[in-house]
Motif scaffolding. Structure first.
Motif, mmCIF file in Angstrom:
data_model
loop_
_atom_site.group_PDB
_atom_site.id
_atom_site.type_symbol
_atom_site.label_atom_id
_atom_site.label_comp_id
_atom_site.label_asym_id
_atom_site.label_seq_id
_atom_site.Cartn_x
_atom_site.Cartn_y
_atom_site.Cartn_z
ATOM 1 N N ASP A 15 0.847 -1.189 0.000
ATOM 2 C CA ASP A 15 0.000 0.000 0.000
ATOM 3 C C ASP A 15 0.890 1.249 0.000
ATOM 4 O O ASP A 15 1.849 1.327 0.770
ATOM 5 N N ILE A 16 0.585 2.190 -0.894
ATOM 6 C CA ILE A 16 1.355 3.445 -0.965
ATOM 7 C C ILE A 16 0.481 4.586 -0.450
ATOM 8 O O ILE A 16 -0.636 4.770 -0.943
ATOM 9 N N GLN A 17 0.978 5.305 0.514
ATOM 10 C CA GLN A 17 0.251 6.484 1.017
ATOM 11 C C GLN A 17 1.086 7.738 0.788
ATOM 12 O O GLN A 17 2.268 7.762 1.130
ATOM 13 N N VAL A 18 0.443 8.760 0.192
ATOM 14 C CA VAL A 18 1.112 10.058 0.068
ATOM 15 C C VAL A 18 0.603 10.892 1.222
ATOM 16 O O VAL A 18 -0.609 11.095 1.369
ATOM 17 N N LEU A 19 1.536 11.344 2.081
ATOM 18 C CA LEU A 19 1.122 12.060 3.290
ATOM 19 C C LEU A 19 1.170 13.565 3.000
ATOM 20 O O LEU A 19 2.223 14.111 2.705
ATOM 21 N N GLY A 20 0.012 14.190 3.034
ATOM 22 C CA GLY A 20 -0.034 15.632 2.765
ATOM 23 C C GLY A 20 -0.112 15.933 1.280
ATOM 24 O O GLY A 20 -0.243 15.040 0.450
ATOM 25 N N GLU A 21 -0.023 17.230 0.955
ATOM 26 C CA GLU A 21 -0.160 17.666 -0.441
ATOM 27 C C GLU A 21 1.157 17.525 -1.193
ATOM 28 O O GLU A 21 2.229 17.627 -0.615
ATOM 29 N N ALA A 22 1.037 17.289 -2.499
ATOM 30 C CA ALA A 22 2.226 17.216 -3.348
ATOM 31 C C ALA A 22 2.369 18.558 -4.069
ATOM 32 O O ALA A 22 1.503 18.914 -4.877
ATOM 33 N N LYS A 23 3.439 19.287 -3.760
ATOM 34 C CA LYS A 23 3.669 20.590 -4.393
ATOM 35 C C LYS A 23 5.022 20.605 -5.089
ATOM 36 O O LYS A 23 5.968 19.971 -4.624
ATOM 37 N N VAL A 24 5.091 21.363 -6.197
ATOM 38 C CA VAL A 24 6.344 21.458 -6.943
ATOM 39 C C VAL A 24 7.454 22.010 -6.065
ATOM 40 O O VAL A 24 7.253 22.979 -5.326
ATOM 41 N N ASN A 25 8.613 21.368 -6.150
ATOM 42 C CA ASN A 25 9.826 21.790 -5.438
ATOM 43 C C ASN A 25 9.670 21.849 -3.917
ATOM 44 O O ASN A 25 10.422 22.529 -3.234
ATOM 45 N N GLU A 26 8.667 21.125 -3.403
ATOM 46 C CA GLU A 26 8.531 21.031 -1.943
ATOM 47 C C GLU A 26 8.607 19.562 -1.550
ATOM 48 O O GLU A 26 8.002 18.699 -2.198
ATOM 49 N N GLU A 27 9.341 19.297 -0.462
ATOM 50 C CA GLU A 27 9.487 17.915 -0.016
ATOM 51 C C GLU A 27 8.141 17.346 0.428
ATOM 52 O O GLU A 27 7.349 18.054 1.048
ATOM 53 N N MET A 28 7.884 16.095 0.091
ATOM 54 C CA MET A 28 6.674 15.439 0.574
ATOM 55 C C MET A 28 7.025 14.067 1.126
ATOM 56 O O MET A 28 8.058 13.489 0.774
ATOM 57 N N ASP A 29 6.167 13.550 2.023
ATOM 58 C CA ASP A 29 6.418 12.250 2.648
ATOM 59 C C ASP A 29 5.557 11.179 1.994
ATOM 60 O O ASP A 29 4.373 11.397 1.714
ATOM 61 N N VAL A 30 6.194 10.015 1.778
ATOM 62 C CA VAL A 30 5.476 8.863 1.230
ATOM 63 C C VAL A 30 5.708 7.690 2.174
ATOM 64 O O VAL A 30 6.806 7.522 2.716
ATOM 65 N N GLU A 31 4.672 6.886 2.368
ATOM 66 C CA GLU A 31 4.808 5.703 3.226
ATOM 67 C C GLU A 31 4.364 4.475 2.427
ATOM 68 O O GLU A 31 3.333 4.495 1.759
ATOM 69 N N VAL A 32 5.194 3.416 2.474
ATOM 70 C CA VAL A 32 4.842 2.165 1.811
ATOM 71 C C VAL A 32 4.689 1.094 2.898
ATOM 72 O O VAL A 32 5.592 0.892 3.716
ATOM 73 N N VAL A 33 3.521 0.441 2.884
ATOM 74 C CA VAL A 33 3.204 -0.523 3.942
ATOM 75 C C VAL A 33 3.065 -1.918 3.342
ATOM 76 O O VAL A 33 2.386 -2.111 2.329
#
Length: 692
Positions: free
Chosen positions: A597-615
């Motif tokens: 399962d892939i979860q994208v945590l929070g919004e995805a914005k250009v040139n901004e770090e984002m968190d991804v979780e794989v379970v």
């Protein structure tokens, strides 16, 4: 002596031209444009620009006007439809802006552009620089013109694809990152052309043919496999992938093409059909030819060209590797969109190309372009490789019992409706499967479909010949006394026991005694048996018209060590009916991997770090080790992210977090591949909407 004029400096207007030519996704400083369409450049260093200017474009090792690899043209007042031309846009004291147009059938590739100013007498031309010219599906004059804009977006500009696999009982799918706009991929595609056998034999002639998508498609179908020409990918169907990467572990073409270049163009190990098809999709989309991967289920490989596939089984029901014919659970090839002036307008549209090295064509491993319309209509006498493709989707299947000691073979049964099922490709603009079987053949078993089959056999001269291996009418007419089938009872998942039911039915009005030999083998997806998993036998008496059910269980412990990375098992039951003909019951099983399962945590914005979780949850009662997570996705990850994951005890849940920085807006796809010692290549993808 007057002072030498300064070397002209050129503004290629890469951004504006890229936008107009649908090439702005390329990450290149070089100008990349499409043929049959104007592009603007500005250059300075030319004295008296209003004087007569002559432009020279040239490509290939021996540019010549005759071969259409060189053109010389002056400034004209209007654009020429069928030759190179330049129209003056503006001039200032030292700079000139011109709009240059290429003909819609220009040779594609890298060009050198020079300018000569005749006002300075017999001065030699000054080089302005280089640019790359591609096919143009947006231009109505181009052979690859595709009137539907949404299809152009999908089949040329889309970097994400879905490939369908499994078998006709159970289709599964996985994502693929074509990555045709990644750094250096265009250069690698152009160098593929320059490494082809045709180029090595006669470079100038080869380059002069590069205006023609059917020529290029055929050359590249040969170059994607490594068989004759040190091409890109080496095929391996053995189930043992030592010394390379297992074909199921790749998630995109970029890594494969970059590895090929980095190794000094040594073939990349290893590929199977979907890898060849995906790499060919990348290369053709990159060059501007609309292309898509196609999956055919129960795909025939007719080695002897008689539009029949023969399969052999021994007395125990083991599938024998006699004969060169085979039926694959699935096979992936390509369709590319272009017109066929060589065959006539009714054969234009989708053309089949296949880079998987199965049979030689013209002495080397290449296949196509075969017109899809020609395949549907049974016009198997047309170029290129139509009989082979026709058989893949419409061969008749013969099942034989074979005794190796006496070399005697007995026809068990024949079927004309099993080959070529659920022909699938990704929908335009959506992550769904569409079924295009009816584009390859008329309804299976219909009179029209059988008439086309007879027409194809006739065109190949097969209808009147005496064929000693053909079944006699007596063999075909024999009707079995019993029928049999395997039913699945329970989940088809790696890590769980496999439960089936063998259903036998007496079709006669008297008692029948039956001896049944059953076997299960792990196979690769081409149905080649790799290791025996299980065998059993039973004797049964069936009353008149009685149906009996026999439960069969193959435990995970029994098949775990034997499974190949294709997760494919073939189960057969050969039923010896006393006083009657043998009956073969078979089932091809494709097991699903557990899910991640892939979860994208929070919004995805250009040139901004984002968190991804794989379970991932370990579903089995044993610890899994050697866990690796591989992540890729165009505009989300540069290259490939590899993360080592700690071992995971029985039934434990692992959560892996990592950070990404998206660099383009829009709908993007993140692909992950999780591997460990007990499960090979568990794949998943997630759509990520990236905002400003």
């Amino acid at each position: 002596m007057g002072q030498a004029a300064a070397q002209p400096s050129t503004d290629w207007h890469v951004k504006e031209n890229g936008r107009d030519h649908h090439t702005s996704k390329f990450s290149s400083k070089e100008l990349i444009v499409r043929r049959g369409q104007a592009f603007v450049i500005t250059f300075n260093g030319v004295e008296q620009p209003e004087q007569t200017l002559t432009f020279i474009v040239e490509t290939g090792p021996k540019p010549s006007k005759q071969a259409k690899t060189q053109a010389t043209f002056g400034i004209s007042s209007t654009v020429s439809k069928d030759s190179w031309s330049a129209v003056l846009q503006s001039t200032s004291s030292h700079s000139v802006s011109v709009s240059i147009s290429s003909p819609p059938n220009a040779v594609i590739g890298r060009y050198k552009l020079s300018v000569q100013s005749t006002s300075t007498g017999s001065s030699s031309p000054e080089t302005l620089g280089t640019f790359v010219l591609l096919f143009n599906p947006w231009s109505s004059g181009d052979n690859v013109f595709m009137p539907n804009k949404a299809e152009c977006e999908e089949y040329v500009l889309e970097e994400f694809g879905i490939i369908f696999a499994g078998n006709n009982y159970h289709i599964n799918s996985f994502g693929w990152n074509f990555g045709q706009f990644q750094a250096d991929i265009l250069n690698i595609c152009l160098s593929m052309l320059d490494r082809s056998l045709n180029y090595r034999q006669d470079p100038a002639t080869d380059v002069s043919h590069r205006h023609d998508p059917k020529y290029l498609g055929r050359v590249l179908s040969a170059m994607v496999n490594a068989n004759d020409d040190q091409g890109v990918v080496l095929g391996n169907w053995s189930g043992n992938y030592d010394g390379g990467k297992s074909p199921s572990s790749w998630t995109g073409s970029g890594e494969i093409l970059q590895s090929w270049k980095k190794s000094g163009f040594k073939p990349v190990r290893y590929g199977q059909c979907w890898v060849f098809a995906a790499v060919l999709t990348t290369v053709l989309r990159c060059l501007g030819i609309p292309t898509r991967p196609i999956t055919n289920f129960s795909s025939a490989h007719d080695a002897d060209g008689n539009l029949r596939v023969d399969e052999f089984y021994d007395a125990s029901g083991n599938h024998l590797n006699e004969g060169a014919d085979s039926v694959w659970n699935f096979h992936v090839w390509n369709e590319s969109w272009f017109s066929r002036s060589d065959l006539g307008p009714s054969y234009s549209g989708w053309q089949i190309l296949d880079a998987t090295p199965q049979e030689e064509s013209g002495g080397i491993y290449q296949c196509g372009p075969a017109s899809r319309n020609a395949v549907k209509e049974g016009d198997v006498d047309l170029d290129y490789d139509c009989p082979f493709v026709f058989a893949e989707v419409n061969a008749d299947c013969m099942y034989w019992s074979y005794d190796r000691a006496t070399r005697k073979k007995t026809l068990l049964f024949n079927k004309s409706t099993v080959i070529g099922q659920l022909i699938s490709t990704k929908a335009v603009g959506r992550d769904d499967r569409i079924d295009i079987t009816s584009d390859y053949k008329y309804e299976e078993g219909s009179k029209k479909e059988r008439d086309i089959f007879k027409k194809a056999r006739k065109k190949l001269g097969l209808e009147d010949k005496f064929d000693p291996t053909a079944p006699t009418p007596k063999e075909i007419e024999q009707k079995p006394d019993i029928s049999g089938k395997f039913k699945m009872a329970g989940p088809l998942e790696v890590g769980k026991d496999l439960n089936l039911i063998l259903v036998l039915k007496n079709l006669q009005s008297e008692v029948k005694s039956v001896n049944v030999n059953m076997t299960a083998w792990s196979t690769v997806y081409t149905r080649r048996p790799v290791r025996e998993i299980w065998k059993d036998s039973l004797s049964v008496s069936l009353s008149p018209e009685e149906e009996k059910h026999f439960p069969i269980k193959i435990s995970y412990a029994e098949y775990q060590q034997q499974l190949t990375t294709d997760n494919a098992i073939e189960v057969t039951a050969l039923c010896h009916v006393e006083g009657g003909i043998q009956v073969l019951v078979q089932r091809h099983i494709a097991l699903d991997n557990p899910t991640i399962d892939i979860q994208v945590l929070g919004e995805a914005k250009v040139n901004e770090e984002m968190d991804v979780e794989v379970v991932f949850t370990n579903p089995i009662d044993i610890e899994v080790k050697d866990c690796v997570l591989q992540v890729e996705g165009s505009d989300l990850v540069r290259g490939i992210l590899k993360i080592d994951v700690p071992p995971l005890k029985a039934k434990d849940i692992s959560s892996t977090k990592f950070k990404l920085t998206p660099f383009e807006t829009g709908s993007k796809h993140l692909l992950v591949n999780f591997s460990c010692d007990k499960f090979a290549d568990i794949k998943a993808f997630k759509t990520v909407k990236v905002i400003d």
